[in-house]
Write a protein that holds these residues in place. Sequence first.
Motif, short mmCIF file in Angstrom:
data_model
loop_
_atom_site.label_atom_id
_atom_site.label_comp_id
_atom_site.label_asym_id
_atom_site.label_seq_id
_atom_site.Cartn_x
_atom_site.Cartn_y
_atom_site.Cartn_z
N ALA A 21 26.49 65.10 87.85
CA ALA A 21 25.06 64.98 87.56
C ALA A 21 24.48 63.77 88.27
O ALA A 21 25.18 62.78 88.53
N ILE A 22 23.19 63.86 88.56
CA ILE A 22 22.42 62.75 89.10
C ILE A 22 21.32 62.42 88.10
O ILE A 22 20.58 63.32 87.67
N ASN A 23 21.19 61.15 87.75
CA ASN A 23 20.18 60.73 86.77
C ASN A 23 18.95 60.16 87.47
O ASN A 23 19.06 59.41 88.45
N ILE A 24 17.78 60.51 86.94
CA ILE A 24 16.52 59.98 87.43
C ILE A 24 15.83 59.22 86.30
O ILE A 24 15.52 59.80 85.26
N LEU A 25 15.62 57.94 86.51
CA LEU A 25 14.98 57.09 85.50
C LEU A 25 13.46 57.27 85.59
O LEU A 25 12.87 57.03 86.65
N PRO A 26 12.80 57.66 84.51
CA PRO A 26 11.36 57.90 84.56
C PRO A 26 10.54 56.67 84.96
O PRO A 26 9.59 56.78 85.72
N GLY A 27 10.88 55.51 84.41
CA GLY A 27 10.16 54.28 84.74
C GLY A 27 9.01 53.98 83.80
O GLY A 27 8.79 54.65 82.79
N ARG A 28 8.27 52.95 84.15
CA ARG A 28 7.18 52.44 83.31
C ARG A 28 5.81 52.85 83.87
O ARG A 28 5.67 53.11 85.05
#
Length: 263
Positions: A101-108
């Motif tokens: 899996a590859i994770n994508i951080l949504p952010g602020r």
Amino acid sequence: MLRFSANLSLLFTELPLLERFQAAKAYGFDAVEIQFPYELPAAAVQAELGAHDLKLVLFNVDADTLLQGGEGLAAVPEKQSQFKAAVAQTLDYAQLLKPEAINILPGRCLNPSRLAEYQQTFQANLAYAADVFADIGVTTVFEAVNSHDMPGFIIDSSLKMLSVLAAVGHPRLRLQYDIYHMSRMQEDCAAFITQHIDKIAHFQFADCPGRGQPGTGRVDFANLFDLIAGVPYQGWVGAEYKPVGSTTDSLGWMKNSSGKPAL
């Protein structure tokens, strides 16, 4: 039996990154994950994995300045070209390292008046990345992060994760469920896992509130680990905590949870 992966961005940091692979294997891990592996050439990571019979199960798309207090990359409308470039970089690494899996951080979003715009951008970027990584057989995941540690994070609850997952509706998009972050938001992790395990492709954990190893906070890991072991879940459970003391001294939880010795 649960399958634990060592997050080499937080564990074994007494050692240089390239030496952490060997340490993880020596202390009973068969898999590792890295938040951002891009400081190392992909070939160097591949060599360490092969030398120590390890699998790299997960890493993140670059998040720009998120960890330094910025907004990150995946939800900022003005950064969509930069995000696509980061996805291309991740794809290069994933083709060689073959993560699950590859994770994508949504952010602020630091301007609340633009939150809806940021949410729409994040959903579009998730769909784009999920298409790219699906072409090589890799699942895309995203996670909620607690708003105490990261104020302004655009996804800070399980309900928001579910809403995004439904809105994007991609067949290769799933959740990364972080027990620490959701415990920090005072959510009922056991209830969510029981109800939504089919939507979770990866777990991460740390105790709460200090983000140390199991036993340093208030999370009932005996119950949660038993629960995850008993539901239909075949993925990995990532140890992503900040050790209280040395990493090796923090691994007592492994023997009780997996039967493997904490050497």
